[in-house]
Design an enzyme around this catalytic site. Structure first.
Site, PDB file in Angstrom:
ATOM      1  N   ASP A   1      19.295 -21.109  18.106  1.00 30.93           N
ATOM      2  CA  ASP A   1      19.844 -22.272  18.667  1.00 30.93           C
ATOM      3  C   ASP A   1      18.934 -23.174  19.353  1.00 30.93           C
ATOM      4  OD1 ASP A   1      22.616 -21.709  19.054  1.00 30.93           O
ATOM      5  OD2 ASP A   1      22.269 -19.954  20.659  1.00 30.93           O
TER       6      ASP A   1
HETATM    7  C1  BGC Z   1      18.775 -20.394  24.711  1.00 28.59           C
HETATM    8  C2  BGC Z   1      18.982 -19.631  23.617  1.00 28.59           C
HETATM    9  C3  BGC Z   1      20.546 -19.345  23.407  1.00 28.59           C
HETATM   10  C4  BGC Z   1      21.180 -20.578  23.679  1.00 28.59           C
HETATM   11  C5  BGC Z   1      22.663 -20.231  23.872  1.00 28.59           C
HETATM   12  C6  BGC Z   1      19.591 -21.446  24.864  1.00 28.59           C
HETATM   13  O1  BGC Z   1      19.218 -22.563  25.908  1.00 28.59           O
HETATM   14  O2  BGC Z   1      17.377 -20.669  24.992  1.00 28.59           O
HETATM   15  O3  BGC Z   1      18.511 -18.425  23.533  1.00 28.59           O
HETATM   16  O4  BGC Z   1      20.641 -18.777  22.339  1.00 28.59           O
HETATM   17  O5  BGC Z   1      20.867 -21.331  24.837  1.00 28.59           O
HETATM   18  O6  BGC Z   1      23.317 -21.426  23.483  1.00 28.59           O
HETATM   19  C1  NOJ Z   2      21.021 -16.072  21.602  1.00 26.68           C
HETATM   20  C2  NOJ Z   2      22.357 -16.386  21.199  1.00 26.68           C
HETATM   21  O1  NOJ Z   2      23.485 -16.026  21.787  1.00 26.68           O
HETATM   22  C3  NOJ Z   2      22.565 -16.198  19.643  1.00 26.68           C
HETATM   23  O2  NOJ Z   2      23.732 -16.943  19.325  1.00 26.68           O
HETATM   24  C4  NOJ Z   2      21.536 -16.941  19.013  1.00 26.68           C
HETATM   25  O3  NOJ Z   2      21.556 -16.601  17.560  1.00 26.68           O
HETATM   26  C5  NOJ Z   2      20.009 -16.572  19.481  1.00 26.68           C
HETATM   27  N1  NOJ Z   2      19.987 -16.511  20.932  1.00 26.68           N
HETATM   28  C6  NOJ Z   2      18.737 -17.157  18.842  1.00 26.68           C
HETATM   29  O4  NOJ Z   2      18.837 -18.451  19.270  1.00 26.68           O
END
Ligand code: BGC
Ligand code: NOJ
Length: 821
Positions: free
Chosen positions: A491
């Protein structure tokens, strides 16, 4: 150092001191009524949606942490005077030292046992199956040699439903609160007089001598839950909340003879009335409580609670018996047979909404998250998996794309983060394939499902899947690789959404053209999804679709070898000006874990040695004793053009931490190369139970995976964070059971193809599959991974056991390794 121990026999983790490094929590509830409960009684409850139907309040960023929302106080009524003796049987919130303390987190319940001043107390928290309520079953025993006169106070603090609004909109909320009180029951009905049809209630099974419903009356001025005035004084003031902070407290007086034990029940419930039956009488503003009375009559009886507890135990026993294994490795057995399966169901229920790290006021259900969570529990809850697939597909957009999240209460996509995470739709295909392999329920493909929840747009699920795959093909970049959009699995790799504004969300920052940045990871995921889609298409008699996808997959493979291979490993991506990411050309972020796992899982390079090269690069550059980090070197400074990833200090989160979600991809890839030792080794590095001895470093619960473990470039390497709600549960379970133990569903039957570690002499497993039970007996007869199967004493070719039909018991004997000549 440990803070407790596993009790595998009872399927519990036993915490032996209350001051764990972080609150160590558990979940209650199997479907609609859900709650978090910590080892000191903290947490909160909600109905279906942690944000929109929050029942009890949680205080964010509180110090001391974790105070609430199950408040129990004992007061010794014989000791009067200026400092009466009071304590909390769950340690918090009073935190008075206890003479004995033990918390047992089990499957769907938590029991906290303690002793103080000669009084033993046991409190068991659980949500009965199919009910919208939480029970606190309390037992008190007097171990003194004389009679004990005690006051017991049970209390909850209500949240005014929308937990976000509750935490922010004081100008309105502090003038809203309303309650009703009947003997032994407090009803919370804020906003019921207008548009809400639901209320909460808190009841006690014993005759009470007083109640409070206004927080200030109970706590007293300038006091917290750790020093309530009413408890100190030993009497409640029967306050009726009007505005401010509605709560419920009950006061019970008990006299216990020496050795006497007394059991009683507190109950926190939720009830929704039909809109035309809200009031009783109909022309009043009095709650219609008719639906609640039978529930109270039943569950305020200790005997009924005990029955509900044994139903709950049977429920979990049944779910877990879908797969049980006995291997030479205790950490495998414990996690596979109990905790990872349990965690997989919890993540299935909650996605990433409510944990001690996900606040329950942020995200709803993630599209890719929910799809992947399903992989870990489809064998236990196939009907719910079916419903989930249809729910997910119904939020899909007409172009095949997907909202990144949807709200569990409404089941509609939410636009908070929008769409455009270009990997999202492919996960729906992967999840549906897992469902079909498990159940052979091909009828689901014909099920009509709308797009974007719009009536009138219904198409068969098959069409949704087809568009999901086509979505990638409609978005190819300059190298013929998939465009990344806002981000892919990672993400925080936001190659199109630049943000130089402090505080702006990286994922919703304005999206650039987006026609250049490409993801090698999505290309691997595409190949995986496309190969499933080909199989599905052939089965559905759509051979043209399958031919089209075969051709597209060939082109994708060529594109990967032409532009996605860096010489010793797979590249990660191309940025918005077409520069490679995850390449030896980069000074930081030279190699990433995701494409190595995904591309090898998709079969790339297995025949020609390049998969081996990629995995050897992972071992050399990314593997640490605490697991495999996401990439190395981590980014040391902020790169505007990479998005959120480099916003984290090196070694944290997406900037080079160990993500327990991606490590299993490497385990699976290693297993695909036949390297069982490496697969097990990686598995054990992050297995929570195997890390139990270093709980003071790891800090999170030793019975569940955390999203991440701080990486080698962080000052706190080895410290876990964001426990519970992570795709790590599903994927680790898949990696160890389907690829190391090798027991995996296929479209044609149950495959048994272990890639056993060389040191294992064998293992046993029992797997339920399409109604039959398979007893798997594996023995090593020599080195290597050669397999010979016997089904019910008959040698067979290959490794797939044909479905035996409901009720059948099948013996599968597997010999592993080559006989010495
Ligand atoms: C976090 C990620 C997460 C994402 C969810 C980010 O701010 O750092 O770990 O997967 O938000 O949308
Ligand atoms: C947490 C999120 O929920 C997941 O969708 C994502 O793949 C991982 N973080 C890695 O960014």
């Amino acid at each position: 150092m440990r803070y407790g121990h596993f009790d595998d026999e009872r399927r519990e983790y036993v915490i032996t001191r209350p001051d764990t490094p972080l609150p160590w929590i558990n979940y209650l509830g199997c479907q609609d009524f859900l709650a978090l409960v910590s080892n000191t009684g903290g947490g909160y409850a909600f109905y279906k949606d942690a944000r929109l139907r929050r029942l009890t309040r949680y205080r964010y960023n509180a110090v001391p942490p974790d105070q609430g929302s199950r408040f129990l106080y004992l007061r010794d009524d014989e000791r009067t005077g200026s400092s009466p003796e009071c304590w909390s049987p769950t340690w918090q919130p009073l935190r008075r030292p206890l003479d004995a303390y033990e918390c047992r987190h089990g499957l769907g319940y938590t029991r906290i046992q303690s002793r103080c001043s000669g009084i033993e107390s046991g409190v068991q928290f659980f949500v009965p199956l199919g009910e919208d309520l939480e029970i606190w079953l309390v037992a008190l025993t007097n171990h003194r040699s004389r009679q004990a006169r005690l006051s017991l106070f049970g209390a909850v603090e209500f949240c005014l439903w929308d937990a976000w609004d509750d935490a922010t909109n004081f100008q309105r909320n502090l003038s809203l609160g309303e309650v009703e009180v009947e003997p032994g029951v407090v009803y919370h009905k804020t906003e019921y007089r207008e548009r809400r049809d639901h209320f909460a209630y808190f009841a006690c099974s014993e005759p009470t001598v007083g109640f409070d419903t206004q927080r200030s009356a109970f706590l007293g001025p300038y006091r917290g839950w750790d020093a309530p005035l009413a408890v100190e004084a030993g009497s409640l003031s029967n306050s009726i909340a009007s505005g401010w902070y509605p709560m419920a407290a009950h006061h019970v007086r008990l006299t216990l003879d020496p050795g006497e034990r007394k059991e009683l029940v507190f109950l926190l419930g939720f009830k929704e009335n039909p809109p035309d039956g809200k009031f009783d009488p109909a022309d009043s503003h009095v709650l219609n409580k008719r639906g609640v009375r039978p529930v109270l009559d039943r569950f305020l009886q200790v005997s009924e609670c005990r029955l509900a507890l044994s139903d709950l135990a049977a429920h979990w026993h049944d779910l877990l018996s879908g797969l049980q294994a006995t291997t030479p490795e205790p950490h495998v057995n414990r996690m596979v047979n109990i905790w990872t399966a349990y965690q997989a169901i919890v993540t299935f229920n909650l996605s990433r909404s409510a944990s001690y790290f996900d606040t329950g006021i942020g995200r709803g259900m993630g599209f890719r998250d929910a799809s992947q969570d399903l992989l870990g529990c489809v064998h236990m809850i196939p009907e719910r998996a079916r419903e989930r697939l249809l729910d997910l597909a119904a939020t899909q957009l007409e172009d095949g794309g997907a909202y990144h999240q949807y709200q569990p209460l409404t089941k509609r996509g939410n636009n908070d983060i929008g769409a455009g995470f270009n990997d999202d739709p492919l996960w729906l295909v992967v999840a549906t394939a897992a469902y079909l392999k498990e159940t052979a329920d091909w009828s689901i493909l014909d099920h009509p499902v709308p797009f974007d929840s719009q009536p009138g747009t219904e198409s068969p699920l098959y069409e949704h899947l087809r568009r999901a795959v086509q979505f990638t093909l409609n978005r190819l970049g300059p190298h013929g690789l998939p465009l990344i959009g806002r981000a892919d699995w990672n993400d925080c790799l936001n190659l199109n959404t630049f943000s130089s504004t402090p505080g702006q969300s990286f994922q919703t920052a304005p999206v650039g053209e987006g026609r250049i940045a490409e993801s090698v990871f999505i290309s691997g995921l595409f190949l995986l999804a496309a190969s499933e889609m080909c199989a599905i298409a052939l089965h559905a008699g759509r051979s043209t679709d399958s031919e089209v996808l075969e051709a597209a997959s060939r082109a994708m493979r060529e594109a990967i070898w032409a532009a996605g291979w860096d010489g010793e490993w797979f590249r990660r991506a191309y940025d918005s000006v077409g520069a490679p990411i995850g390449s030896r050309q980069c000074s930081e972020g030279q190699i990433f874990i995701e494409p190595q796992g995904m591309c090898v899982m998709a079969g790339l390079g297995i025949d020609d040695g390049r998969a081996r090269m990629a995995l050897d690069s992972v071992a050399a550059r990314l593997a640490t004793p605490d697991g495999i980090v996401l990439h190395a070197p981590a980014y040391r400074s902020y790169h505007l053009n990479l998005g959120e990833i480099s916003s984290y200090p090196p070694g944290y989160k997406e900037n080079g931490a160990v993500f327990c979600h991606t490590n299993p991809w490497i385990m699976i890839a290693e297993a695909r190369l036949g390297r069982g030792d490496a697969a097990l080794d990686y598995y054990l590095r992050i297995n929570p139970s195997a890390r139990e001895d270093k709980s003071d470093l790891h800090r999170c619960e030793p019975y569940v995976y955390a999203q991440m473990i701080a990486g080698k470039e962080s000052p706190s390497q080895g410290e876990a964070k964001n426990s519970w709600l992570t795709g790590a549960a599903a994927w680790n379970l898949v990696a160890v059971t389907q690829w190391i133990l090798g027991i995996r569903p296929t479209y044609d039957g149950l495959e048994v193809a272990p890639v056993m570690p060389s040191g294992w002499g064998g293992f046993e497993a029992v797997r339920r599959f399409r109604g039959a039970t398979y007893h798997v007996h594996v023995t090593r007869i020599g080195a290597g991974n050669d397999l010979q199967l016997e089904i019910d004493n008959q040698p067979v070719d290959g490794t797939v056991v044909a479905p035996a039909g409901p009720g059948a018991e099948v013996q599968v004997v597997v010999k592993v390794g080559a006989l010495a000549e």
